[in-house]
Design a protein around this motif. Structure first.
Motif, PDB file in Angstrom:
ATOM      1  N   ASP A  30       0.825  -1.207   0.000  1.00 35.34           N
ATOM      2  CA  ASP A  30       0.000   0.000   0.000  1.00 35.34           C
ATOM      3  C   ASP A  30       0.864   1.264   0.000  1.00 35.34           C
ATOM      4  O   ASP A  30       0.522   2.260  -0.616  1.00 35.34           O
ATOM      5  N   VAL A  31       1.994   1.226   0.706  1.00 33.54           N
ATOM      6  CA  VAL A  31       2.891   2.375   0.838  1.00 33.54           C
ATOM      7  C   VAL A  31       4.315   1.934   0.495  1.00 33.54           C
ATOM      8  O   VAL A  31       4.810   0.970   1.067  1.00 33.54           O
ATOM      9  N   LEU A  32       4.948   2.669  -0.406  1.00 36.31           N
ATOM     10  CA  LEU A  32       6.337   2.393  -0.791  1.00 36.31           C
ATOM     11  C   LEU A  32       7.120   3.692  -0.741  1.00 36.31           C
ATOM     12  O   LEU A  32       6.811   4.649  -1.454  1.00 36.31           O
ATOM     13  N   ASP A  33       8.119   3.733   0.113  1.00 32.78           N
ATOM     14  CA  ASP A  33       8.958   4.920   0.264  1.00 32.78           C
ATOM     15  C   ASP A  33      10.375   4.588  -0.207  1.00 32.78           C
ATOM     16  O   ASP A  33      11.056   3.772   0.400  1.00 32.78           O
ATOM     17  N   LEU A  34      10.772   5.230  -1.300  1.00 30.21           N
ATOM     18  CA  LEU A  34      12.108   5.044  -1.863  1.00 30.21           C
ATOM     19  C   LEU A  34      12.816   6.387  -1.988  1.00 30.21           C
ATOM     20  O   LEU A  34      13.643   6.585  -2.880  1.00 30.21           O
ATOM     21  N   HIS A  35      12.519   7.323  -1.122  1.00 32.02           N
ATOM     22  CA  HIS A  35      13.118   8.656  -1.244  1.00 32.02           C
ATOM     23  C   HIS A  35      14.618   8.611  -0.972  1.00 32.02           C
ATOM     24  O   HIS A  35      15.105   7.754  -0.250  1.00 32.02           O
ATOM     25  N   ARG A  36      15.345   9.535  -1.605  1.00 33.27           N
ATOM     26  CA  ARG A  36      16.806   9.691  -1.478  1.00 33.27           C
ATOM     27  C   ARG A  36      17.566   8.388  -1.708  1.00 33.27           C
ATOM     28  O   ARG A  36      18.328   7.937  -0.856  1.00 33.27           O
ATOM     29  N   ASN A  37      17.341   7.818  -2.875  1.00 31.62           N
ATOM     30  CA  ASN A  37      18.116   6.679  -3.350  1.00 31.62           C
ATOM     31  C   ASN A  37      18.830   7.111  -4.621  1.00 31.62           C
ATOM     32  O   ASN A  37      19.052   8.305  -4.818  1.00 31.62           O
ATOM     33  N   ILE A  50      17.753   6.098  -7.832  1.00 30.40           N
ATOM     34  CA  ILE A  50      16.861   5.646  -8.893  1.00 30.40           C
ATOM     35  C   ILE A  50      16.806   6.689 -10.010  1.00 30.40           C
ATOM     36  O   ILE A  50      16.572   7.865  -9.754  1.00 30.40           O
ATOM     37  N   GLU A  51      17.008   6.234 -11.243  1.00 34.34           N
ATOM     38  CA  GLU A  51      16.970   7.119 -12.405  1.00 34.34           C
ATOM     39  C   GLU A  51      15.815   6.794 -13.339  1.00 34.34           C
ATOM     40  O   GLU A  51      15.474   7.596 -14.195  1.00 34.34           O
ATOM     41  N   ARG A  52      15.218   5.626 -13.173  1.00 34.87           N
ATOM     42  CA  ARG A  52      14.169   5.168 -14.080  1.00 34.87           C
ATOM     43  C   ARG A  52      12.950   4.718 -13.284  1.00 34.87           C
ATOM     44  O   ARG A  52      13.074   3.911 -12.366  1.00 34.87           O
ATOM     45  N   PHE A  53      11.793   5.231 -13.630  1.00 35.94           N
ATOM     46  CA  PHE A  53      10.543   4.878 -12.968  1.00 35.94           C
ATOM     47  C   PHE A  53       9.855   3.781 -13.769  1.00 35.94           C
ATOM     48  O   PHE A  53       9.346   4.030 -14.867  1.00 35.94           O
ATOM     49  N   CYS A  54       9.865   2.567 -13.244  1.00 28.25           N
ATOM     50  CA  CYS A  54       9.215   1.434 -13.904  1.00 28.25           C
ATOM     51  C   CYS A  54       9.102   0.290 -12.907  1.00 28.25           C
ATOM     52  O   CYS A  54       9.662   0.341 -11.819  1.00 28.25           O
ATOM     53  N   GLY A  55       8.370  -0.747 -13.289  1.00 25.99           N
ATOM     54  CA  GLY A  55       8.303  -1.951 -12.460  1.00 25.99           C
ATOM     55  C   GLY A  55       7.294  -1.915 -11.338  1.00 25.99           C
ATOM     56  O   GLY A  55       7.386  -2.695 -10.404  1.00 25.99           O
ATOM     57  N   LEU A  56       6.302  -1.026 -11.427  1.00 22.91           N
ATOM     58  CA  LEU A  56       5.308  -0.937 -10.354  1.00 22.91           C
ATOM     59  C   LEU A  56       3.905  -1.299 -10.830  1.00 22.91           C
ATOM     60  O   LEU A  56       2.968  -1.277 -10.037  1.00 22.91           O
ATOM     61  N   GLY A  57       3.736  -1.624 -12.088  1.00 18.91           N
ATOM     62  CA  GLY A  57       2.420  -1.885 -12.657  1.00 18.91           C
ATOM     63  C   GLY A  57       1.634  -2.992 -11.975  1.00 18.91           C
ATOM     64  O   GLY A  57       0.407  -2.947 -11.936  1.00 18.91           O
ATOM     65  N   HIS A  58       2.302  -3.966 -11.424  1.00 17.24           N
ATOM     66  CA  HIS A  58       1.620  -5.095 -10.775  1.00 17.24           C
ATOM     67  C   HIS A  58       1.160  -4.778  -9.345  1.00 17.24           C
ATOM     68  O   HIS A  58       0.443  -5.558  -8.740  1.00 17.24           O
ATOM     69  N   LEU A  59       1.552  -3.643  -8.813  1.00 14.15           N
ATOM     70  CA  LEU A  59       1.195  -3.274  -7.439  1.00 14.15           C
ATOM     71  C   LEU A  59      -0.145  -2.534  -7.424  1.00 14.15           C
ATOM     72  O   LEU A  59      -0.224  -1.326  -7.196  1.00 14.15           O
ATOM     73  N   SER A  60      -1.205  -3.267  -7.651  1.00 15.70           N
ATOM     74  CA  SER A  60      -2.533  -2.668  -7.811  1.00 15.70           C
ATOM     75  C   SER A  60      -3.088  -2.056  -6.522  1.00 15.70           C
ATOM     76  O   SER A  60      -3.999  -1.238  -6.580  1.00 15.70           O
ATOM     77  N   MET A  61      -2.563  -2.417  -5.381  1.00 12.85           N
ATOM     78  CA  MET A  61      -3.036  -1.878  -4.094  1.00 12.85           C
ATOM     79  C   MET A  61      -2.233  -0.645  -3.664  1.00 12.85           C
ATOM     80  O   MET A  61      -2.570  -0.005  -2.670  1.00 12.85           O
ATOM     81  N   LEU A  62      -1.188  -0.294  -4.392  1.00 14.08           N
ATOM     82  CA  LEU A  62      -0.309   0.815  -4.017  1.00 14.08           C
ATOM     83  C   LEU A  62      -1.065   2.141  -4.062  1.00 14.08           C
ATOM     84  O   LEU A  62      -1.666   2.495  -5.062  1.00 14.08           O
ATOM     85  N   ARG A  63      -1.034   2.877  -2.937  1.00 10.27           N
ATOM     86  CA  ARG A  63      -1.698   4.175  -2.845  1.00 10.27           C
ATOM     87  C   ARG A  63      -0.721   5.307  -2.576  1.00 10.27           C
ATOM     88  O   ARG A  63      -0.986   6.441  -2.933  1.00 10.27           O
ATOM     89  N   VAL A  64       0.409   5.016  -1.916  1.00  4.53           N
ATOM     90  CA  VAL A  64       1.382   6.051  -1.572  1.00  4.53           C
ATOM     91  C   VAL A  64       2.750   5.632  -2.093  1.00  4.53           C
ATOM     92  O   VAL A  64       3.230   4.541  -1.785  1.00  4.53           O
ATOM     93  N   LEU A  65       3.365   6.523  -2.876  1.00  2.00           N
ATOM     94  CA  LEU A  65       4.686   6.270  -3.442  1.00  2.00           C
ATOM     95  C   LEU A  65       5.526   7.526  -3.277  1.00  2.00           C
ATOM     96  O   LEU A  65       5.147   8.595  -3.744  1.00  2.00           O
TER      97      LEU A  65
END
Length: 86
Positions: free
Chosen positions: A51-58, A60-75
């Motif tokens: 539901d919540v995924l926090d990847l701040h201050r890493n 990461i240069e490319r935004f991809c690979g989250l399409g299967h996370l249908s319950m994700l509300r906070v990124l």
């Protein structure tokens, strides 16, 4: 070791290089991975309930690979250098 009841995992500021080993926590709903050295969004396949995924201050240069996370509300991807969205 499997942790079938775990719903919150905070690995903030641990110098992690990549996301892996999450098949042991399939019920995870909140994953905090801010302030690490992660370069790619990967290894989240087993987390269908996330539901919540926090990847701040890493790194990461490319935004991809989250399409299967249908319950994700906070990124949170603040503080990365995202230059490409796939």
């Amino acid at each position: 070791e499997r942790l079938p009841q775990l719903i919150f995992l905070d690995l903030y500021n641990n110098a992690l290089l990549r996301i892996s080993g999450l098949e042991a926590v399939p019920t995870l709903r909140v994953l905090m991975l801010g302030k690490n050295e992660i370069a790619a969004i990967e290894g989240l396949g087993p987390l269908g309930r996330l539901d919540v995924l926090d990847l701040h201050r890493n790194r990461i240069e490319r935004f991809c690979g989250l399409g299967h996370l249908s319950m994700l509300r906070v990124l949170n991807l603040a503080g990365n250098r995202i230059s490409r969205v796939d």
